[in-house]
Motif scaffolding. Structure first.
Motif, mmCIF file in Angstrom:
data_model
loop_
_atom_site.group_PDB
_atom_site.id
_atom_site.type_symbol
_atom_site.label_atom_id
_atom_site.label_comp_id
_atom_site.label_asym_id
_atom_site.label_seq_id
_atom_site.Cartn_x
_atom_site.Cartn_y
_atom_site.Cartn_z
ATOM 1 N N GLN A 1 -6.629 4.143 -8.821
ATOM 2 C CA GLN A 1 -5.676 5.169 -9.231
ATOM 3 C C GLN A 1 -4.370 4.558 -9.723
ATOM 4 O OE1 GLN A 1 -5.310 8.493 -6.516
ATOM 5 N NE2 GLN A 1 -7.302 7.961 -5.714
ATOM 6 N N LEU A 2 -3.998 3.488 -9.083
ATOM 7 C CA LEU A 2 -2.779 2.805 -9.517
ATOM 8 C C LEU A 2 -2.939 2.291 -10.945
ATOM 9 C CD1 LEU A 2 0.010 1.967 -8.478
ATOM 10 C CD2 LEU A 2 -0.977 -0.236 -7.850
ATOM 11 N N GLU A 3 -4.150 1.831 -11.242
ATOM 12 C CA GLU A 3 -4.425 1.315 -12.585
ATOM 13 C C GLU A 3 -4.207 2.377 -13.655
ATOM 14 O OE1 GLU A 3 -8.422 0.027 -12.152
ATOM 15 O OE2 GLU A 3 -7.897 -1.895 -11.251
ATOM 16 N N ARG A 4 -4.283 3.633 -13.278
ATOM 17 C CA ARG A 4 -4.138 4.711 -14.268
ATOM 18 C C ARG A 4 -2.732 5.282 -14.305
ATOM 19 N NH1 ARG A 4 -8.545 3.489 -17.056
ATOM 20 N NH2 ARG A 4 -10.288 3.241 -15.653
ATOM 21 N N CYS A 5 -1.837 4.743 -13.502
ATOM 22 C CA CYS A 5 -0.474 5.272 -13.513
ATOM 23 C C CYS A 5 0.252 4.801 -14.771
ATOM 24 C CB CYS A 5 0.297 4.797 -12.286
ATOM 25 S SG CYS A 5 -0.132 5.710 -10.809
ATOM 26 N N VAL A 6 1.208 5.610 -15.202
ATOM 27 C CA VAL A 6 1.994 5.222 -16.368
ATOM 28 C C VAL A 6 2.863 4.007 -16.023
ATOM 29 C CG1 VAL A 6 3.780 5.962 -17.984
ATOM 30 C CG2 VAL A 6 2.056 7.591 -17.204
ATOM 31 N N SER A 7 3.448 4.027 -14.837
ATOM 32 C CA SER A 7 4.323 2.916 -14.417
ATOM 33 C C SER A 7 3.842 2.371 -13.087
ATOM 34 C CB SER A 7 5.762 3.395 -14.289
ATOM 35 O OG SER A 7 6.167 4.002 -15.472
ATOM 36 N N PRO A 8 2.735 1.651 -13.098
ATOM 37 C CA PRO A 8 2.122 1.251 -11.833
ATOM 38 C C PRO A 8 2.904 0.189 -11.086
ATOM 39 C CG PRO A 8 0.995 0.196 -13.653
ATOM 40 C CD PRO A 8 2.012 1.125 -14.260
ATOM 41 N N GLN B 1 0.815 -1.218 0.000
ATOM 42 C CA GLN B 1 0.000 0.000 0.000
ATOM 43 C C GLN B 1 0.848 1.268 0.000
ATOM 44 O OE1 GLN B 1 -2.136 -1.240 3.501
ATOM 45 N NE2 GLN B 1 -1.152 0.305 4.815
ATOM 46 N N HIS B 2 1.961 1.225 0.720
ATOM 47 C CA HIS B 2 2.805 2.416 0.788
ATOM 48 C C HIS B 2 3.467 2.681 -0.570
ATOM 49 C CE1 HIS B 2 5.638 5.383 2.211
ATOM 50 N NE2 HIS B 2 6.639 4.651 1.758
ATOM 51 N N ALA B 3 4.073 1.652 -1.144
ATOM 52 C CA ALA B 3 4.760 1.823 -2.430
ATOM 53 C C ALA B 3 3.776 2.250 -3.516
ATOM 54 C CB ALA B 3 5.461 0.523 -2.816
ATOM 55 N N ALA B 4 2.593 1.662 -3.507
ATOM 56 C CA ALA B 4 1.600 1.981 -4.526
ATOM 57 C C ALA B 4 1.155 3.436 -4.397
ATOM 58 C CB ALA B 4 0.400 1.047 -4.398
ATOM 59 N N HIS B 5 0.931 3.848 -3.180
ATOM 60 C CA HIS B 5 0.473 5.222 -2.975
ATOM 61 C C HIS B 5 1.563 6.223 -3.358
ATOM 62 C CE1 HIS B 5 -1.760 8.332 -0.293
ATOM 63 N NE2 HIS B 5 -2.148 8.384 -1.538
ATOM 64 N N GLU B 6 2.814 5.858 -3.041
ATOM 65 C CA GLU B 6 3.924 6.717 -3.433
ATOM 66 C C GLU B 6 3.933 6.921 -4.947
ATOM 67 O OE1 GLU B 6 7.294 4.662 -1.382
ATOM 68 O OE2 GLU B 6 8.277 6.554 -1.887
ATOM 69 N N ARG B 7 3.731 5.831 -5.669
ATOM 70 C CA ARG B 7 3.718 5.903 -7.138
ATOM 71 C C ARG B 7 2.599 6.829 -7.628
ATOM 72 N NH1 ARG B 7 6.261 6.331 -11.508
ATOM 73 N NH2 ARG B 7 7.637 4.609 -10.948
ATOM 74 N N ILE B 8 1.442 6.683 -7.023
ATOM 75 C CA ILE B 8 0.297 7.502 -7.449
ATOM 76 C C ILE B 8 0.582 8.983 -7.203
ATOM 77 C CG2 ILE B 8 -2.119 8.050 -6.933
ATOM 78 C CD1 ILE B 8 -2.372 5.034 -6.109
ATOM 79 N N LEU B 9 1.026 9.281 -6.002
ATOM 80 C CA LEU B 9 1.298 10.683 -5.662
ATOM 81 C C LEU B 9 2.381 11.258 -6.561
ATOM 82 C CD1 LEU B 9 1.233 10.484 -1.764
ATOM 83 C CD2 LEU B 9 -0.545 11.363 -3.277
ATOM 84 N N TYR B 10 3.385 10.443 -6.794
ATOM 85 C CA TYR B 10 4.511 10.891 -7.612
ATOM 86 C C TYR B 10 4.035 11.280 -9.004
ATOM 87 C CZ TYR B 10 8.997 10.673 -10.077
ATOM 88 O OH TYR B 10 10.096 10.954 -10.841
ATOM 89 N N GLU B 11 3.213 10.433 -9.587
ATOM 90 C CA GLU B 11 2.752 10.742 -10.947
ATOM 91 C C GLU B 11 1.814 11.950 -10.943
ATOM 92 O OE1 GLU B 11 1.707 7.594 -13.559
ATOM 93 O OE2 GLU B 11 3.565 6.491 -13.139
ATOM 94 N N GLN B 12 1.005 12.070 -9.902
ATOM 95 C CA GLN B 12 0.125 13.243 -9.825
ATOM 96 C C GLN B 12 0.955 14.520 -9.716
ATOM 97 O OE1 GLN B 12 -2.420 12.345 -6.509
ATOM 98 N NE2 GLN B 12 -3.867 11.161 -7.758
ATOM 99 N N PHE B 13 1.951 14.444 -8.869
ATOM 100 C CA PHE B 13 2.809 15.600 -8.652
ATOM 101 C C PHE B 13 3.516 15.998 -9.940
ATOM 102 C CE2 PHE B 13 4.930 18.363 -5.823
ATOM 103 C CZ PHE B 13 4.360 18.171 -4.580
#
Ligand code: ADP
Ligand code: MG
Length: 608
Positions: free
Chosen positions: A576-583, A445-457
């Motif tokens: 949200q993870l599903e929509r990341c470029v590099s999930p 959950q932590h790594a996934a959320h980091e990825r999401i936030l990173y891409e949003q940012f």
């Protein structure tokens, strides 16, 4: 000492030193000659790490008896005539130095017969002097035997590494050429044992399987030429294989580059490959790659160094960009989710039959095996596949306001990069257990959320939207003097991220605002984390300061391991993870998820 012209022998030894550094250099030159002669079968035999014997035999064009002696003269070559020829070299050799150099520092015996001649010639040169030449029966082609290398240059001999090191260099070299020339059958025999062979089938994938083994090869992604984004630059074609992010090494040595069939050492191109994995593999780890770069010979200067291992490009940026684009494309498009069962493709492999022999592995592979199948499943199932199974009773309703997981836009912003996943539950307050068409997924959950936030940012940043801020009453933080200086220097970068920090006395700063994402974090702790990043400095190749800061913010803002999540929170996180470029990886390159395929489960339960 008075100035004197060196004797020919001394001059020859000095010149030879540039070409023949170690046994592997001899192998390299002899291989290149065989390839230039159009050989389709090349056998390399080595004894005592190449000190006692190196023999390279080929079935190429051979040398006419009248030219055999000439081949050992310095600057005697059949590959080049005019200065203009230097601008478009299509052969591996062209300097006419190799045989002369090798002959100067060993006893070299060459036996050769051109296709049309009935008999062949044997010629021996020792320490640069012709020992004999005579007619001899021989198969067509050329065999060059180099004995007692460096017998007359004791300094060189002394500096040779252990036999095992030399053997390793030779093996690497022969494999490299086998990769670059998959249509040629190579065989390497060291100390009487066959160490490597390639089939000459013409398929790069075949050679890679020989080199890496089928298991590792399955983690290699095909790199295909990409259309150029810059028609104003000369065309550069890049193809080959590169590793999925999960397969990486602690050094760059397994990044092998060929330019027009020539193995080259080029730091900048190696960096282009590494760059393509940015945020996908952990810092300090490197991918494996075998990449062929093809461009107009006029665009490359190969005449840079006697060993011809360095080249100069007329348009280095075009080559860099082409390599980076092609590799990045392959990695983003095809990277599979790391598998718990060891076979990352098993789950989605119904449409792909494992190759019956290594010969076909990946040869015509359009994508990573199974990936196409996966895509079909994504398209046909759509977002509603598991909708009816999704719990929507009140206990799963949206959790408290200000949840750390912001709800994403309902309309998909970009195509899915993951299969549709249904949350099953949470394990250890750390992992989300989810189910998809291809099996079971465990999501950090932590790594996934980091990825999401990173891409949003990063998306916000790219759109030049100002970072959302959370104003504070003004927390003062006292810092060691060196850290205070670092913060002062980075005030601009920090402001871009949403921090408002002002100097407040000698070594004290006041934090007036933090990025909105960090509203509920202790500003002092956040600042100390940021300082750690500032102190890392900017090692060459490291991420930029801005990027490191963004990652820091995302790390600090992401939900932590140990935090219990509601069903809804988990589902939204996954959407949200599903929509990341590099999930599949966090911004630091660690995996966000593990996959346990249906097949793997069946195997583990003894159902298969
Ligand atoms: P270069 O490869 O730069 O021309 P070398 O000293 O390596 O210089 O070889 C000199 C010449 O000898 C080559 O140009 C080629 O004509 C001939 N030669 C060397 N090795 C072979 C071989 N294995 N088969 C056929 N010709 C060869
Ligand atoms: Mg040569």
């Amino acid at each position: 000492m008075p100035i004197r012209v060196l004797s020919e022998v001394v001059a020859a030894q000095i010149a030879a030193g540039e070409v023949v550094e170690r046994p592997a250099s001899v192998v390299k030159e002899l291989l290149e000659n065989a390839l230039d002669a159009g050989a389709t079968v090349i056998v390399v035999e080595v004894e005592d790490g190449g000190r006692r014997l190196i023999r390279v035999s080929d079935n190429g064009a051979g040398i006419a008896p009248g030219e055999a002696v000439l081949a050992f003269h310095r600057h005697a070559t059949s590959k080049l005539q005019t200065v203009e020829d230097l601008n478009r070299i299509a052969t591996l050799g062209f300097r006419g130095e190799a045989l002369a150099s090798i002959g100067a520092v060993s006893r070299t015996t060459m036996t050769t017969r051109p296709h049309d001649d009935a008999t062949g010639t044997t010629i021996q040169v020792e320490g640069g002097a012709l020992r004999f030449q005579r007619a001899a029966g021989a198969p067509t082609g050329t065999a060059v035997e180099v004995e007692n290398l460096f017998f007359n240059t004791p300094a060189r001999l002394k500096f040779l590494k252990a036999d095992s090191t030399e053997r390793r260099h030779i093996a690497q070299l022969v494999t490299n050429y086998a990769l670059a020339y998959p249509g040629v059958r190579f065989k390497l025999v060291q100390e009487g044992r066959e160490q490597f062979h390639s089939t000459g089938s013409g398929s790069l994938a075949d050679v890679l399987v020989e080199m890496l083994g089928l298991e590792t090869f399955r983690d290699m992604l095909e790199v295909r030429p990409q259309p150029s984004s810059r028609p104003d630059l000369p065309p550069v074609e890049v193809w080959g294989y590169t590793s999925a992010p999960g397969l990486n090494r602690s050094n760059r040595q397994q990044i092998v580059l060929f330019v027009n069939g020539r193995a080259i050492a080029d730091q900048s191109l190696t960096y282009a490959v590494v760059q393509a994995y940015h945020t996908l593999i952990p810092a300090g780890r490197y991918p494996l790659a075998v990449l062929m770069v093809r461009l107009d010979p006029e665009q490359v200067d190969v005449n840079v160094h006697p060993t011809k291992a360095e080249v100069r490009f007329r348009a280095p940026d075009a080559v860099f960009a082409a390599v980076q684009r092609a590799v990045r494309r392959a990695v983003i498009d095809q990277a599979p989710v790391p598998s718990m069962g060891g076979d990352p493709y098993a789950a989605v492999d119904q449409g792909w039959n494992p190759p019956s022999s290594a010969a076909n592995a990946g040869l015509n592979r359009p994508l990573v095996p199974g990936e196409q199948q996966l895509r079909m499943q994504l398209d046909s199932f759509g977002a509603g596949r598991y909708a009816q199974q999704r719990p929507d009773s009140p206990q799963f309703a949206t959790s408290a306001q200000g949840s750390a997981i912001p709800a994403g836009p309902q309309a998909p912003a970009r195509p899915r990069t993951l299969p549709v996943l249904r949350v099953v539950g949470q394990a250890g307050a750390m992992y989300i257990v989810a189910e998809g068409p291809a099996g079971l997924y465990l999501i950090d959950q932590h790594a996934a959320h980091e990825r999401i936030l990173y891409e949003q940012f990063m998306a916000q940043h790219a759109a030049q939207q100002p970072a959302a801020q959370h104003a504070l009453a003004g927390a003062t933080v006292e810092l060691p003097p060196a850290s205070a200086r670092l913060v002062e220097e980075a005030l601009g970068a920090l402001r871009d991220l949403g921090f408002v920090i002002e100097p407040f006395g000698a070594n004290t700063v006041r934090v007036r605002a933090v990025p909105a994402l960090l509203a509920d974090r202790d500003p002092r702790e956040v600042l100390l984390g940021v300082i750690e990043d500032l102190e890392t400095g900017s090692a060459p190749g490291a991420a930029t300061l801005e990027e490191r800061l963004v990652r820091r913010v995302c790390k600090a803002a992401a939900i932590k391991a140990g935090q219990t999540l509601s069903f809804d929170e988990m589902q939204r996180l996954i959407e949200q993870l599903e929509r990341c470029v590099s999930p599949r990886t966090c911004p630091h390159g660690r995996p966000t998820m593990l996959h346990l395929s249906g097949d793997e489960l069946a195997r583990q339960f003894g159902r298969l």
